[in-house]
Design a protein around this motif. Structure first.
Motif, PDB file in Angstrom:
ATOM      1  N   ASP A  70     -50.801  17.357  16.427  1.00 16.59           N
ATOM      2  CA  ASP A  70     -50.858  17.716  17.847  1.00 16.59           C
ATOM      3  C   ASP A  70     -52.217  18.330  18.159  1.00 16.59           C
ATOM      4  OD1 ASP A  70     -50.139  18.076  20.461  1.00 16.59           O
ATOM      5  OD2 ASP A  70     -48.941  19.879  20.092  1.00 16.59           O
ATOM      6  N   LYS A  71     -53.231  17.471  18.149  1.00 10.63           N
ATOM      7  CA  LYS A  71     -54.606  17.895  18.385  1.00 10.63           C
ATOM      8  C   LYS A  71     -55.220  17.058  19.506  1.00 10.63           C
ATOM      9  CE  LYS A  71     -54.767  20.765  14.838  1.00 10.63           C
ATOM     10  NZ  LYS A  71     -54.904  22.225  15.013  1.00 10.63           N
ATOM     11  N   PRO A  72     -56.178  17.610  20.240  1.00 12.61           N
ATOM     12  CA  PRO A  72     -56.855  16.807  21.266  1.00 12.61           C
ATOM     13  C   PRO A  72     -57.611  15.646  20.634  1.00 12.61           C
ATOM     14  CG  PRO A  72     -57.326  19.163  21.524  1.00 12.61           C
ATOM     15  CD  PRO A  72     -56.667  18.995  20.193  1.00 12.61           C
ATOM     16  N   GLY A  73     -57.799  14.603  21.419  1.00 12.16           N
ATOM     17  CA  GLY A  73     -58.594  13.472  20.947  1.00 12.16           C
ATOM     18  C   GLY A  73     -57.771  12.409  20.265  1.00 12.16           C
ATOM     19  N   LEU A  74     -58.390  11.691  19.321  1.00  9.31           N
ATOM     20  CA  LEU A  74     -57.785  10.517  18.700  1.00  9.31           C
ATOM     21  C   LEU A  74     -56.493  10.850  17.972  1.00  9.31           C
ATOM     22  CD1 LEU A  74     -57.927   7.522  17.929  1.00  9.31           C
ATOM     23  CD2 LEU A  74     -59.352   8.174  15.974  1.00  9.31           C
ATOM     24  N   ARG A  75     -56.465  11.951  17.234  1.00 12.76           N
ATOM     25  CA  ARG A  75     -55.286  12.286  16.437  1.00 12.76           C
ATOM     26  C   ARG A  75     -54.060  12.486  17.330  1.00 12.76           C
ATOM     27  NH1 ARG A  75     -55.969  17.333  12.582  1.00 12.76           N
ATOM     28  NH2 ARG A  75     -57.954  16.260  12.280  1.00 12.76           N
ATOM     29  N   GLY A  76     -54.229  13.247  18.400  1.00 12.68           N
ATOM     30  CA  GLY A  76     -53.122  13.479  19.311  1.00 12.68           C
ATOM     31  C   GLY A  76     -52.699  12.229  20.052  1.00 12.68           C
ATOM     32  N   TRP A  77     -53.670  11.380  20.399  1.00 14.31           N
ATOM     33  CA  TRP A  77     -53.342  10.128  21.086  1.00 14.31           C
ATOM     34  C   TRP A  77     -52.542   9.205  20.174  1.00 14.31           C
ATOM     35  CZ3 TRP A  77     -55.101   5.004  20.196  1.00 14.31           C
ATOM     36  CH2 TRP A  77     -54.760   4.102  21.191  1.00 14.31           C
ATOM     37  N   LEU A  78     -52.949   9.113  18.915  1.00 14.06           N
ATOM     38  CA  LEU A  78     -52.222   8.262  17.970  1.00 14.06           C
ATOM     39  C   LEU A  78     -50.791   8.754  17.775  1.00 14.06           C
ATOM     40  CD1 LEU A  78     -54.845   7.551  15.162  1.00 14.06           C
ATOM     41  CD2 LEU A  78     -53.917   5.921  16.797  1.00 14.06           C
ATOM     42  N   SER A  79     -50.638  10.055  17.565  1.00 20.69           N
ATOM     43  CA  SER A  79     -49.303  10.581  17.298  1.00 20.69           C
ATOM     44  C   SER A  79     -48.401  10.479  18.516  1.00 20.69           C
ATOM     45  CB  SER A  79     -49.385  12.034  16.818  1.00 20.69           C
ATOM     46  OG  SER A  79     -49.860  12.886  17.842  1.00 20.69           O
ATOM     47  N   GLY A  80     -48.973  10.688  19.710  1.00 21.90           N
ATOM     48  CA  GLY A  80     -48.147  10.703  20.903  1.00 21.90           C
ATOM     49  C   GLY A  80     -47.948   9.354  21.558  1.00 21.90           C
ATOM     50  N   ARG A  81     -48.994   8.550  21.659  1.00 21.27           N
ATOM     51  CA  ARG A  81     -48.928   7.313  22.425  1.00 21.27           C
ATOM     52  C   ARG A  81     -48.642   6.091  21.570  1.00 21.27           C
ATOM     53  NH1 ARG A  81     -51.399   7.417  27.403  1.00 21.27           N
ATOM     54  NH2 ARG A  81     -50.463   5.342  27.601  1.00 21.27           N
ATOM     55  N   VAL A  82     -49.104   6.082  20.322  1.00 20.98           N
ATOM     56  CA  VAL A  82     -48.957   4.896  19.474  1.00 20.98           C
ATOM     57  C   VAL A  82     -47.798   5.071  18.496  1.00 20.98           C
ATOM     58  CG1 VAL A  82     -50.084   3.375  17.812  1.00 20.98           C
ATOM     59  CG2 VAL A  82     -51.407   4.359  19.696  1.00 20.98           C
ATOM     60  N   LEU A  83     -47.844   6.125  17.687  1.00 20.63           N
ATOM     61  CA  LEU A  83     -46.813   6.323  16.673  1.00 20.63           C
ATOM     62  C   LEU A  83     -45.529   6.921  17.245  1.00 20.63           C
ATOM     63  CD1 LEU A  83     -49.063   7.821  13.848  1.00 20.63           C
ATOM     64  CD2 LEU A  83     -48.183   5.485  13.982  1.00 20.63           C
ATOM     65  N   ARG A  84     -45.604   7.556  18.398  1.00 18.88           N
ATOM     66  CA  ARG A  84     -44.460   8.250  19.011  1.00 18.88           C
ATOM     67  C   ARG A  84     -43.844   9.235  18.015  1.00 18.88           C
ATOM     68  NH1 ARG A  84     -39.994   5.596  20.532  1.00 18.88           N
ATOM     69  NH2 ARG A  84     -40.173   4.159  18.791  1.00 18.88           N
ATOM     70  N   ALA A  85     -44.706   9.997  17.373  1.00 17.77           N
ATOM     71  CA  ALA A  85     -44.266  10.879  16.296  1.00 17.77           C
ATOM     72  C   ALA A  85     -43.368  11.997  16.815  1.00 17.77           C
ATOM     73  CB  ALA A  85     -45.476  11.486  15.588  1.00 17.77           C
ATOM     74  N   ILE A  86     -42.431  12.408  15.961  1.00 14.08           N
ATOM     75  CA  ILE A  86     -41.605  13.585  16.203  1.00 14.08           C
ATOM     76  C   ILE A  86     -42.300  14.746  15.503  1.00 14.08           C
ATOM     77  CG2 ILE A  86     -39.328  14.621  15.882  1.00 14.08           C
ATOM     78  CD1 ILE A  86     -38.320  11.673  15.484  1.00 14.08           C
ATOM     79  N   LEU A  87     -42.811  15.674  16.276  1.00 10.83           N
ATOM     80  CA  LEU A  87     -43.634  16.736  15.711  1.00 10.83           C
ATOM     81  C   LEU A  87     -42.784  17.959  15.385  1.00 10.83           C
ATOM     82  CD1 LEU A  87     -46.781  16.399  18.001  1.00 10.83           C
ATOM     83  CD2 LEU A  87     -46.325  15.361  15.781  1.00 10.83           C
ATOM     84  N   ILE A  88     -42.935  18.437  14.160  1.00 12.33           N
ATOM     85  CA  ILE A  88     -42.150  19.546  13.641  1.00 12.33           C
ATOM     86  C   ILE A  88     -43.046  20.768  13.474  1.00 12.33           C
ATOM     87  CG2 ILE A  88     -40.793  20.357  11.679  1.00 12.33           C
ATOM     88  CD1 ILE A  88     -39.409  18.223  13.318  1.00 12.33           C
ATOM     89  N   ASP A  89     -42.528  21.915  13.885  1.00 11.51           N
ATOM     90  CA  ASP A  89     -43.255  23.169  13.694  1.00 11.51           C
ATOM     91  C   ASP A  89     -42.960  23.718  12.300  1.00 11.51           C
ATOM     92  OD1 ASP A  89     -44.470  23.389  16.274  1.00 11.51           O
ATOM     93  OD2 ASP A  89     -42.487  23.863  17.086  1.00 11.51           O
TER      94      ASP A  89
END
Length: 203
Positions: A70-89
């Motif tokens: 969950d970071k700005p830029g490419l990493r966040g875009w990949l996890s949110g828009r492409v991979l649709r990752a479920i992010l765990i704290d």
């Protein structure tokens, strides 16, 4: 459309970079799955995702650490828009919070998962001891297939602590095994060790 184009680019990039290719020991399951794998590299998630068919990718979501993805830029875009990752704290501010709540929500709506039961990356080639989340999900969702996955070579391509992938003249085989059978009233630690051994057996 952007996510589909990004997904196609990510598949092409991953296969070019590490040569990720699927090796199925049995015919791929047709229903909902939890793919559980060893974890040695930040490339692991995209390697498994890229090795699946387009139809499988449309239904699968990786479970990933919020503090990394969950970071700005490419990493966040990949996890949110492409991979649709479920992010765990991993570092919960509220001790009573259930980190598996968003995972259950995804399973309830019919998604498949990519899960790394070790909980964090390791420099070792073979999987380390599994944490209890896989056991809880397996117990609560008995209709979901549990598919062991072993990732070969990625522990050398992008080892823990490395910032850039190392050029390797090798393919990364993403080895998918037969679904793990359930055993009635199996103790937690026995199940977790059996699941870990199912991944290790494909090394």
């Amino acid at each position: 459309m952007i996510a589909r184009l990004g997904g196609a680019a990510l598949v092409g990039f991953t296969r070019t970079l590490v040569g990720a290719r699927a090796q199925w020991r049995v015919a791929p399951p047709g229903g909902q799955c939890i793919y559980f794998a060893n974890h040695t590299s930040h490339l692991d998630t995209v390697a498994i995702w890229s090795a699946l068919t387009p139809q499988q990718r449309a239904q699968v979501r990786p479970v990933a650490a919020r503090d990394y993805w969950d970071k700005p830029g490419l990493r966040g875009w990949l996890s949110g828009r492409v991979l649709r990752a479920i992010l765990i704290d991993r570092n919960r501010e509220t001790p009573d919070a259930d980190p598996l709540a968003p995972v259950r929500e995804a399973l309830d709506q019919g998604d498949s998962l990519i899960l790394f039961p070790e909980g964090t990356r390791s420099n070792e080639r073979l999987p380390q001891k599994f944490k209890g989340g896989l056991f809880r999900l397996a117990s609560e969702y008995p209709h979901v297939e549990l598919v062991p996955v072993y990732l070969d070579t990625l522990h050398r391509s992008l080892p823990k602590g490395a910032l850039l992938p190392l050029p390797l003249p090798l393919y990364c085989n993403v080895n998918f095994g037969a679904p793990l059978p359930r055993a009635q009233d199996e103790p937690r630690e026995v199940f977790l060790e059996r699941a870990r051994e199912a991944v290790e057996a494909m090394a």
